[in-house]
Design a protein around this motif. Sequence first.
Motif, short mmCIF file in Angstrom:
data_model
loop_
_atom_site.label_atom_id
_atom_site.label_comp_id
_atom_site.label_asym_id
_atom_site.label_seq_id
_atom_site.Cartn_x
_atom_site.Cartn_y
_atom_site.Cartn_z
N HIS A 83 24.75 -4.55 -30.91
CA HIS A 83 25.00 -4.27 -29.48
C HIS A 83 26.05 -5.19 -29.04
CE1 HIS A 83 23.38 -3.68 -25.46
NE2 HIS A 83 24.04 -4.45 -25.10
N MET A 84 26.30 -6.52 -29.23
CA MET A 84 27.22 -7.20 -28.95
C MET A 84 28.44 -6.87 -29.52
SD MET A 84 25.90 -11.32 -29.11
CE MET A 84 25.28 -11.41 -30.49
N LEU A 85 28.64 -6.31 -30.70
CA LEU A 85 29.97 -5.91 -31.33
C LEU A 85 30.27 -4.65 -30.61
CD1 LEU A 85 29.03 -6.53 -35.19
CD2 LEU A 85 30.86 -7.69 -33.77
N MET A 86 29.22 -3.57 -30.09
CA MET A 86 29.71 -2.61 -29.42
C MET A 86 30.13 -2.96 -28.02
SD MET A 86 27.71 0.91 -28.74
CE MET A 86 27.96 1.59 -30.39
N ALA A 87 29.49 -3.84 -27.52
CA ALA A 87 29.91 -4.15 -26.05
C ALA A 87 31.61 -4.68 -26.15
CB ALA A 87 29.05 -5.57 -25.61
N TYR A 88 31.88 -5.48 -27.23
CA TYR A 88 33.06 -5.88 -27.37
C TYR A 88 34.25 -4.72 -27.47
CZ TYR A 88 37.39 -7.81 -29.72
OH TYR A 88 38.85 -7.79 -30.17
N GLU A 89 33.67 -3.86 -28.71
CA GLU A 89 34.54 -2.75 -28.95
C GLU A 89 34.81 -1.93 -27.67
OE1 GLU A 89 35.63 -1.23 -33.01
OE2 GLU A 89 33.97 -0.13 -32.12
#
Length: 594
Positions: free
Chosen positions: A187-193
């Motif tokens: 989730h954190m990685l998608m939020a960053y992307e």
Amino acid sequence: MSYLLLLTLFLNLTFYPESPKAAEIQIRINQIGYLPEDSKVAVIFSKETVRENFLLVHVETGETVLDIKPVKLKKDAWGGFLYWEVDFSPISEAGQYVVKGKKSGVSSSPFLISNNAYAGYQEQLLEFMRQQRCGYNPALDMVCHQKDGRSFFGPMPDSTFVDLSGGWHDAGDQLKYLITSSYATAHMLMAYEMYPDRFEDKVNALGQPGANGIPDILDEAKWGLDWIHKMHPAPDQLFHQVADDRDHRGFKIPNKDNADYGWGENSYRVGYFATGKPQGLSKYQSEATGVANLAGRSAAAMALAARIWERDLNDPVFAAKCKRAAISLYQLGREKEGFQQGNSYGAPYRYNEETWADDMEWGAAELYKLTKEDRYLEQAKSYALQSNTADSWTVRDSAAHYQLYPFINMGHYSLHEVVDEDFKKTLEGYYKDGIDYTLKRAQKNPFHIGVPFIWCSNNLLTSLATQVILYEKMSGDKQFEPFLASQRDWLFGKNPWGSSMFTGIPDGGEFPVEVHTAPYVLLGMDVPGGLVDGPVYTSIYNNLLGLTLLKPDKFAAFQNEHVVYHDDVGDYSTNEPTMDGTAGAILMMVHFSR
């Protein structure tokens, strides 16, 4: 979740809370505030008919900006109250405001209307995530659980040492789950992307003060990635849990863990290998049919990381490591389709996840973007059709604890970018079906809330908000903007209790203080940004084990026959902040930041 932490410390304490009298008129608003283009609606409630208009007053100038006649709501009368709405959506001028009764003078707390109303709050959520770190914990400046763990159910002999140190403590307890950690990381990685320019760099990789040239959200995600690598030590091996409910021996500081798993206190802890079959070391057995739920979303996290570390951080070595792990994890899911649940030992409570096609869809979609291999795209589409709306809590009125996890299928959004127009419409339809169903539920209550109030209702709420955000980005359809605002506003005070559901947010507001965590209970630490479990149906609260309110209920006047919430250490069901719930709110929070 720490279900029975209280019993050891507070077994002999009995409290008899007194109900305070509710003020004649109550005003509930979002304590943070609103973006200029938002739907802006306050809820007014009282035991008696309200016979006055309400004013929107600019705090700095004292000017009355709007004189508003409240609109009576014909909804369920929670708690025997009558309800009205005051709509001030037309006002978009930046400033600090209050909603105030024209005759009574009763006033809301001040709130903002501003493009910057939500700026920076995502960083406070990351601050809470750092408090949950296992291994080196920067909030406590200490090292814990370096002897995690001793393996069970794996191909190696039981009790073999494997290095499973690191990761995050799950909630107020100190268990570690791949079930929740894999989702939090991805989730954190998608939020960053999606929002790469909205994250700050204030800490180093250990979470200590000082910039390191990497956005803090990626430092936090890497803490999860490093642990997932340890949980996947070989292409055909996957661990899924460290420790179990033997952990629940009262509140404790992590480096002084009094739990004993057979090797003495503050020593080795059990590490459960994911076999895809039911497990348990005592009377309680989990259910399991495979490992694809864990493998699929762990693969998604690794594929996302491979792209980000190659493209944005110029680290091809770590990127290549993540790519290899993504491929082997996904293959493991293909070989063992099905779900692996959490394990319990001495209590019946566990994570009851029963879905997995959504995770494999997400993993395959991210792998297709990473490798451009057509097989991943075709498999992602196949899993998407298996993981349709019927697998979502959004079209059900109840579900077991974490039965339909994660609470949003992020794979639909990931896949949408790379499929044809017809398939795009299919994926959009899955999201819209869930939004439509929750909207019908929302129309029955005065706060326009679409979730069932099962355990961890706040996790459902942030996931629903995220689903609306992703649906809008996929389809361009903005019709659900007022619904989205209502879900968000509930989390920051537009609810019966007038409380935010995040610790420390907003500064000076009403928010959870007496939280069910050891740092607060034993050290008096107030760490902002933690999303608490949230309100539950009164019927659920009345049937849970080990609940003891330790102080008079300051919200007693506003509890009702439908839902309850307590800002009390003794209520683990509503006031325990969770790691995955907090991580799962980051995309929503950063979406509203500017």
